[in-house]
Design an enzyme around this catalytic site. Structure first.
Site, mmCIF file in Angstrom:
data_model
loop_
_atom_site.group_PDB
_atom_site.id
_atom_site.type_symbol
_atom_site.label_atom_id
_atom_site.label_comp_id
_atom_site.label_asym_id
_atom_site.label_seq_id
_atom_site.Cartn_x
_atom_site.Cartn_y
_atom_site.Cartn_z
ATOM 1 C CG ASP A 63 9.390 37.122 -20.719
ATOM 2 O OD1 ASP A 63 8.937 37.844 -19.816
ATOM 3 O OD2 ASP A 63 10.308 37.482 -21.491
ATOM 4 N N GLY A 64 7.129 36.121 -23.474
ATOM 5 C CA GLY A 64 6.819 36.916 -24.671
ATOM 6 C C GLY A 64 5.332 37.163 -24.851
#
Length: 145
Positions: A32-33
């Site tokens: 996600d990051g």
């Protein structure tokens, strides 16, 4: 060309890892990051504009529905190993779901994020970028973004 994870690993003295050893939700967390960093970088490269406008565009590309559409757009391009990582992430038992997302979209997005995390931690950032680029191109062609 040195991989971004390799640069971080060497400069921060991180231990050697095997990305496959991580849980699918841990892979999704890092995925996600890194996916958000890629999207923010692409958007900032387009033009120097108000942060509010940048945030709005980035948010539309990192939401669960868009991530679901991204993975569906590139599914035929995935190797067997990449598909297995995606499925592990998609099938992971989560206790939460994203607001403004269906359960199906959230599960598919979690699988997409797990794949992004696995590629990143495996030192396969070039492959990760390739899939993101192909996914964005296909979503534009389909007028989904």
């Amino acid at each position: 060309m040195q991989d971004i994870f390799q640069i971080i690993k060497e400069n921060m003295n991180l231990k050697d890892i095997n990305a496959t050893d991580y849980s699918p939700l841990t892979l999704a967390y890092i995925g996600d990051g890194i996916y958000e960093i890629v999207i923010r970088t692409l958007i900032v490269d387009e033009a120097n504009r108000q942060v509010q406008k940048i945030h709005k565009e980035a948010s539309s590309l990192v939401k669960a529905e868009t991530q679901k559409n991204m993975i569906l757009a590139v599914m035929d391009e995935l190797t067997d190993e990449e598909q297995a990582v995606f499925k592990r992430g998609r099938n992971a038992k989560t206790v939460t779901k994203a607001k403004n997302a269906t359960f199906h979209d959230y599960r598919m997005a979690t699988g997409f994020e797990a794949l992004m995390g696995w590629l990143y931690l495996s030192g396969s950032s070039v492959r990760m970028m390739e899939l993101i680029q192909k996914g964005l191109e296909k979503l534009r062609e389909q007028h989904l973004i």
